[in-house]
Design a protein around this motif. Structure first.
Motif, short mmCIF file in Angstrom:
data_model
loop_
_atom_site.label_atom_id
_atom_site.label_comp_id
_atom_site.label_asym_id
_atom_site.label_seq_id
_atom_site.Cartn_x
_atom_site.Cartn_y
_atom_site.Cartn_z
N MET A 1 57.31 69.64 5.67
CA MET A 1 57.81 69.54 4.30
C MET A 1 57.54 68.18 3.66
SD MET A 1 61.93 69.33 5.04
CE MET A 1 62.56 68.34 6.40
N THR A 2 57.55 68.21 2.33
CA THR A 2 57.52 67.00 1.52
C THR A 2 58.82 66.97 0.72
OG1 THR A 2 55.13 67.21 1.33
CG2 THR A 2 56.21 65.73 -0.23
N VAL A 3 59.46 65.81 0.68
CA VAL A 3 60.75 65.69 0.00
C VAL A 3 60.70 64.50 -0.94
CG1 VAL A 3 63.24 65.33 0.31
CG2 VAL A 3 61.95 66.62 2.02
N MET B 1 68.47 73.32 0.35
CA MET B 1 68.45 71.92 0.77
C MET B 1 68.61 71.00 -0.43
SD MET B 1 65.37 72.11 3.62
CE MET B 1 65.40 70.37 4.08
N ALA B 2 67.86 71.29 -1.48
CA ALA B 2 67.92 70.43 -2.67
C ALA B 2 69.31 70.46 -3.30
CB ALA B 2 66.86 70.86 -3.68
N GLU C 1 64.24 75.73 0.70
CA GLU C 1 63.97 74.61 -0.20
C GLU C 1 65.09 74.44 -1.24
OE1 GLU C 1 59.05 75.02 -0.52
OE2 GLU C 1 60.34 75.83 -2.08
N LEU D 1 69.87 64.90 4.70
CA LEU D 1 69.01 66.08 4.49
C LEU D 1 68.28 66.43 5.78
CD1 LEU D 1 66.87 67.15 1.56
CD2 LEU D 1 65.69 66.74 3.73
N TYR D 2 67.69 65.42 6.40
CA TYR D 2 66.86 65.69 7.56
C TYR D 2 67.68 66.25 8.72
CZ TYR D 2 63.09 65.48 10.81
OH TYR D 2 62.13 65.85 11.70
N VAL E 1 66.73 66.10 -6.18
CA VAL E 1 66.07 66.29 -4.89
C VAL E 1 65.06 67.42 -5.06
CG1 VAL E 1 66.36 66.92 -2.46
CG2 VAL E 1 68.18 65.65 -3.64
N SER E 2 63.83 67.21 -4.61
CA SER E 2 62.92 68.35 -4.53
C SER E 2 62.38 68.45 -3.11
CB SER E 2 61.78 68.22 -5.54
OG SER E 2 60.84 67.26 -5.11
N VAL E 3 62.36 69.68 -2.62
CA VAL E 3 61.89 69.95 -1.26
C VAL E 3 60.75 70.97 -1.36
CG1 VAL E 3 62.51 70.85 1.02
CG2 VAL E 3 64.21 69.57 -0.33
#
Lengths: 117, 117, 117, 117
Positions: free
Chosen positions: A80-82, A40-41, A37, A19-20, A53-55
């Protein structure tokens, strides 16, 4: 041979690194945070053993990071918070990326074996 | 010193290279094509002089590219069609990525100077 | 709270996902395989707890993957073998990416606790 | 239909966007700058019409950007200078990325038609 618990933790790490490094550097502004968001998820949820996955990209931090006339910045971990949940053969690994002392850290939050072993 | 037309074409190329190398390799399945299309378009539209981007990922080609039990593949140029419009000082550059003889090509479709020069 | 062994496996996964998604899609030809191998290994060795990385890109597979006049292809997992050693608080995790039944798999090869626990 | 000059500028932009978004985010430290420079240049030189690429990552700026115990940072435009020469049907386009007023800019430096038209 790795145990199921070890394998679950390895898989959890793969998803975080994926992801990163797939999405870091993406041009982002407060107008495009929601679509990024979601993408990505949903992209990382395609990977094996990845249940959710939550972004959450922080609009205020994005706005603050825009230091130029162009009106956008590039995605980094500090914006961001993941959170992720990986399931491997009955073992659940929960991970989280968040700011820690001014630096984004990928953390293995909890590892649970359903069988209670 | 580059002319406005040359600069418009250069900017058009930057956007195409950016879009491709930022997002190629993203895990994708027929369930995540729509969110990825939207995020790609909105991300690149943040860049300077980029007026519009449309991305169409072909669900059938994605399904055909999945060659494994995992149920996903990685985004490549052969799975999508992309169109962009760049505006630089009155010059419009239109670009398109599409399959050509089995290979995805980035094309400069038209360059128009509004002043008719 | 994760154990040192679980954390070692998580860190091992992060490095693998990072390496793959940072460098997948890079233009590569038989003339540029050696420099890319070196850069990939040295880049990921910068990450915490990552003691060694070796990347071997297969020149013959690269040559076979070039299906166009342009003379290059894009890096994918099927073109390389990767080995890593992660050390976390006395625990060593060894990982390997290699072809398995026609598909590149990231594997957790061995996890050893130096204390012999 | 685009002219050769327009096409040369478009191709020059593609290479710049590709280089930037392929490699931005790569973990880098003063120990790994040389290998990354070489790999970036050789990778992009694989692309069509790309005659030469030089990448200079500034060791001092890399060292200054390391703000954490980990000893590395992630590659961004502000850490490097890049020069490229693209040749398309007798037209040469020269490009450069460098810091301008604190922000990295991709510039089309010169476009020359060998025929002197």
């Amino acid at each position: 041979m790795a145990t199921d618990t070890e394998q679950a933790c390895f898989e959890a790490g793969i998803k975080f690194g994926s992801l990163y490094h797939q999405f870091a550097g993406t041009p982002v502004s407060p107008d495009s945070t929601r679509s990024l968001e979601t993408a990505m998820a949903e992209a990382i949820e395609n990977q094996p053993f990845c249940e959710s996955v939550s972004v959450a990209i922080d609009d205020d931090r994005v706005a603050d990071a825009i230091d130029h006339d162009n009106g956008y910045t590039e995605l980094t971990g500090s914006l961001m918070t993941v959170e992720m949940r990986i399931e491997y053969e009955g073992v659940t690994a929960r991970t989280r990326m968040e700011m820690d002392d001014g630096y984004p850290l990928m953390k293995l939050v909890a590892v649970d074996d359903e069988a209670g072993e």
